[in-house]
Design an enzyme around this catalytic site. Structure first.
Site, PDB file in Angstrom:
ATOM      1  CD  GLU A 117      -2.905   1.082   2.379  1.00  0.00           C
ATOM      2  OE1 GLU A 117      -3.063   0.017   2.993  1.00  0.00           O
ATOM      3  OE2 GLU A 117      -3.501   2.132   2.667  1.00  0.00           O
TER       4      GLU A 117
ATOM      5  CE  LYS B 223      -6.014  -1.304   5.820  1.00  0.00           C
ATOM      6  NZ  LYS B 223      -5.199  -0.413   4.965  1.00  0.00           N
TER       7      LYS B 223
ATOM      8  CG  ASP C 180       1.716 -16.535  11.936  1.00  0.00           C
ATOM      9  OD1 ASP C 180       0.895 -15.824  11.336  1.00  0.00           O
ATOM     10  OD2 ASP C 180       1.487 -17.722  12.237  1.00  0.00           O
TER      11      ASP C 180
ATOM     12  CG  HIS D 185      -3.852   7.037   0.475  1.00  0.00           C
ATOM     13  ND1 HIS D 185      -3.105   6.121   1.171  1.00  0.00           N
ATOM     14  CD2 HIS D 185      -4.606   6.341  -0.386  1.00  0.00           C
ATOM     15  CE1 HIS D 185      -3.406   4.914   0.736  1.00  0.00           C
ATOM     16  NE2 HIS D 185      -4.323   5.011  -0.208  1.00  0.00           N
TER      17      HIS D 185
HETATM   18  P1  NDP Z   1       9.824 -23.104  15.833  1.00  0.00           P
HETATM   19  O1  NDP Z   1       9.011 -24.309  15.731  1.00  0.00           O
HETATM   20  O2  NDP Z   1      10.732 -22.804  14.716  1.00  0.00           O
HETATM   21  O3  NDP Z   1      10.592 -23.208  17.204  1.00  0.00           O
HETATM   22  C1  NDP Z   1      11.478 -22.288  17.663  1.00  0.00           C
HETATM   23  C2  NDP Z   1      12.709 -23.063  18.049  1.00  0.00           C
HETATM   24  O4  NDP Z   1      13.827 -22.193  18.039  1.00  0.00           O
HETATM   25  C3  NDP Z   1      12.635 -23.575  19.472  1.00  0.00           C
HETATM   26  O5  NDP Z   1      11.938 -24.756  19.548  1.00  0.00           O
HETATM   27  C4  NDP Z   1      14.106 -23.745  19.804  1.00  0.00           C
HETATM   28  O6  NDP Z   1      14.489 -25.066  19.450  1.00  0.00           O
HETATM   29  C5  NDP Z   1      14.817 -22.779  18.884  1.00  0.00           C
HETATM   30  N1  NDP Z   1      15.479 -21.700  19.616  1.00  0.00           N
HETATM   31  C6  NDP Z   1      16.772 -21.309  19.417  1.00  0.00           C
HETATM   32  N2  NDP Z   1      17.088 -20.317  20.248  1.00  0.00           N
HETATM   33  C7  NDP Z   1      15.993 -20.063  21.002  1.00  0.00           C
HETATM   34  C8  NDP Z   1      15.717 -19.128  22.040  1.00  0.00           C
HETATM   35  N3  NDP Z   1      16.641 -18.264  22.475  1.00  0.00           N
HETATM   36  N4  NDP Z   1      14.481 -19.102  22.576  1.00  0.00           N
HETATM   37  C9  NDP Z   1      13.518 -19.943  22.125  1.00  0.00           C
HETATM   38  N5  NDP Z   1      13.738 -20.885  21.158  1.00  0.00           N
HETATM   39  C10 NDP Z   1      14.963 -20.927  20.610  1.00  0.00           C
HETATM   40  O7  NDP Z   1       8.932 -21.803  16.043  1.00  0.00           O
HETATM   41  P2  NDP Z   1       7.799 -21.512  17.095  1.00  0.00           P
HETATM   42  O8  NDP Z   1       7.573 -22.593  18.092  1.00  0.00           O
HETATM   43  O9  NDP Z   1       8.123 -20.159  17.603  1.00  0.00           O
HETATM   44  O10 NDP Z   1       6.493 -21.448  16.206  1.00  0.00           O
HETATM   45  C11 NDP Z   1       6.327 -20.410  15.275  1.00  0.00           C
HETATM   46  C12 NDP Z   1       5.815 -20.997  13.976  1.00  0.00           C
HETATM   47  O11 NDP Z   1       4.617 -21.726  14.225  1.00  0.00           O
HETATM   48  C13 NDP Z   1       5.458 -19.925  12.989  1.00  0.00           C
HETATM   49  O12 NDP Z   1       5.944 -20.322  11.724  1.00  0.00           O
HETATM   50  C14 NDP Z   1       3.928 -19.953  12.972  1.00  0.00           C
HETATM   51  O13 NDP Z   1       3.439 -19.521  11.725  1.00  0.00           O
HETATM   52  C15 NDP Z   1       3.628 -21.389  13.231  1.00  0.00           C
HETATM   53  N6  NDP Z   1       2.340 -21.765  13.802  1.00  0.00           N
HETATM   54  C16 NDP Z   1       1.444 -20.849  14.293  1.00  0.00           C
HETATM   55  C17 NDP Z   1       0.255 -21.256  14.836  1.00  0.00           C
HETATM   56  C18 NDP Z   1      -0.671 -20.229  15.402  1.00  0.00           C
HETATM   57  O14 NDP Z   1      -0.308 -19.055  15.439  1.00  0.00           O
HETATM   58  N7  NDP Z   1      -1.866 -20.594  15.852  1.00  0.00           N
HETATM   59  C19 NDP Z   1      -0.114 -22.673  14.912  1.00  0.00           C
HETATM   60  C20 NDP Z   1       0.930 -23.551  14.417  1.00  0.00           C
HETATM   61  C21 NDP Z   1       2.092 -23.104  13.881  1.00  0.00           C
HETATM   62  P3  NDP Z   1      15.576 -25.881  20.252  1.00  0.00           P
HETATM   63  O15 NDP Z   1      15.534 -25.412  21.679  1.00  0.00           O
HETATM   64  O16 NDP Z   1      15.171 -27.284  20.071  1.00  0.00           O
HETATM   65  O17 NDP Z   1      16.860 -25.518  19.575  1.00  0.00           O
END
Ligand code: NDP
Length: 431
Positions: A81, A268, A284, A382
């Site tokens: 936009e 919005k 997201d 705009h």
């Molecule tokens: P991920 O599944 O990618 O998990 C994040 C991973 O990053 C953690 O599990 C951890 O893995 C790693 N990590 C590394 N450093 C850190 C840190 N400092 N703090 C926290 N984690 C760290 O992402 P999310 O669980 O955040 O989920 C987000 C995704 O889920 C987005 O793509 C979203 O679109 C999607 N989603 C959204 C939904 C909703 O909004 N309702 C439903 C389902 C999915 P490790 O500790 O194992 O290294």
């Protein structure tokens, strides 16, 4: 950051803008080489979604002048936009002259839900859940040990009873809320894994049946707030005095508080800025938008997310609060090249810092929109920027885009038909 290099940024061409960002110490010369590599490769995109065909691209621009908690930011925005980036930058410039944004970011606790039905005895079920809270939290943490090792994990548990509603013909539900510290991640996958790890145990403790286990996007325990205070002498606009602009802007805020039809448009405008940064950062935006609009109804009526008031000394005070569960890791953040570029441009070090910038962008966007609406109206600024899009839609290319856009801005009817007619005239003259 040496801001002098960013003067008249909007007047520079693409290559000059990149050079200015490097000269200002915001990007490095490596980034210059990388901009061509910001496109998603087919291989990466194919691994991100199913049935990939092509990439749908959006322009990525930079909003300037953001001073947030004493630090200066150049903010990436991915948006189609026109005028959003210009408005954010203009609003941020005035607010920076007034001392910038001050933010408050809550602890980053996310909520997961397990919904249970057909509970034989609600009192017994609730008492069992409360009694076994520690064991439930342990099971949740055992399901995702790596987040616990990082210092996060499930921290608390709450039980909500939702009564049957005969009119709507809905049954009663027992909903268990799991509170989880997801640290730097938004945490959807972390939480969903934990919830699935406790669901069978919750069924056992309650005697009920689980309907579903999923994160709630109503992230009321992950709130971000920004405030700004602007002296009236910075608010003067055309024939309006600073006091008049302040008072009209406060009335606009009051209207959006009481009228849902206005509140939706008001919000919005806020989300124009927020979604664009959320998207640029690889987060997201559907999750953030859903949570924000739900939060706008937390009083029981859909209202404005921001409030503008008069300070005791006559200044204008603006405040915006919304749930902002963005991550600095996870999802596509670490794999999308444009999200990585955005991270370098913004220079944020943590998810909390990213929240602070995003909520400030929302407030700047809102300030600019309201200021325009209560003074000269929104169309002037705009449509000025919309003129180029209209010129392109009419078929203009190269130099003709600017020529058509300029004439469109002077014409009474700035629409596609006028753009087509103007283009025809220009092309005929050039023949
Ligand atoms: P991920 O599944 O990618 O998990 C994040 C991973 O990053 C953690 O599990 C951890 O893995 C790693 N990590 C590394 N450093 C850190 C840190 N400092 N703090 C926290 N984690 C760290 O992402 P999310 O669980 O955040 O989920 C987000 C995704 O889920 C987005 O793509 C979203 O679109 C999607 N989603 C959204 C939904 C909703 O909004 N309702 C439903 C389902 C999915 P490790 O500790 O194992 O290294």
């Amino acid at each position: 950051m040496d801001k002098t290099h960013l003067d008249k940024f909007y007047k520079k061409n693409h290559a000059e803008r990149m050079k200015a960002l490097i000269a200002a110490d915001i990007l490095t010369s490596d980034d210059l080489l990388l901009t061509d590599a910001l496109h998603l490769t087919d291989e990466l995109a194919d691994n991100m979604i199913e049935n990939h065909l092509a990439n749908y691209e959006l322009p990525l621009g930079a909003a300037l002048n953001f001073l947030v908690d004493g630090k200066e930011y150049v903010v990436p925005m991915a948006i189609e936009e026109p005028s959003v980036i210009a408005a954010a930058s203009a609003g941020a410039k005035i607010i920076a002259q007034a001392g910038g944004f001050k933010t408050t970011i809550s602890d980053r606790t996310m909520i997961g839900q397990v919904a249970l039905k057909d509970i034989p005895d609600l009192t017994v079920a609730k008492s069992n859940l409360v009694q076994h809270k520690k064991a439930i939290l342990k099971k949740a943490n055992d399901a995702h040990p790596s987040i616990v090792a990082r210092g996060g994990g499930a921290t608390d548990l709450f039980v909500r009873f939702i009564e049957a509603d005969n009119e709507a013909a809905t049954p009663e539900f027992l909903v268990v809320h799991l509170h989880v510290s997801t640290l730097e991640a938004m945490g959807a996958n972390i939480i969903n894994t934990m919830l699935e790890g406790i669901t069978a145990y919750l069924e056992e403790l309650t005697g009920g049946t689980a309907l579903m286990s999923i994160l709630s996007n109503y992230a009321t325990e992950c709130l971000a707030s920004a405030v700004c205070q602007i002296p009236v002498d910075l608010l003067k606009k055309n024939d309006y005095t600073g006091e008049e602009v302040r008072d009209r802007l406060i009335e606009a805020s009051q209207l959006a508080y009481v009228d849902p039809y206005r509140a939706v448009t008001h919000n919005k405008g806020i989300m124009n800025g927020i979604d664009a940064v959320v998207l640029a950062s690889g987060n997201d935006w559907r999750a953030i938008s859903a949570g924000a609009h739900a939060y706008a109804s937390h009083s029981g009526q859909y209202r404005s997310l921001s409030v503008w008031k008069k300070a005791d000394n006559g200044d204008l005070i603006g405040q915006l609060t919304l749930p902002l569960p963005v991550g600095s890791v996870g999802g596509s953040i670490s794999i999308h090249p444009a999200a990585q570029f955005s991270k370098r441009l913004m220079g944020y070090q943590s998810a909390k810092e990213l929240e602070a910038v995003i909520v400030s962008v929302g407030l700047a966007q809102n300030f600019s929109a309201l200021k325009a609406l209560v003074t000269e109206g929104i169309q002037k600024g705009h449509m000025g920027l919309q003129a180029r899009s209209l010129a392109i839609s009419a078929g203009a290319s190269g130099n003709a885009i600017e020529k058509v856009a300029e004439q469109l801005k002077q014409s009474k009817n700035m629409n596609l038909a006028t753009a087509k007619a103007l283009l025809q005239e220009i092309l005929t003259l050039e023949e």
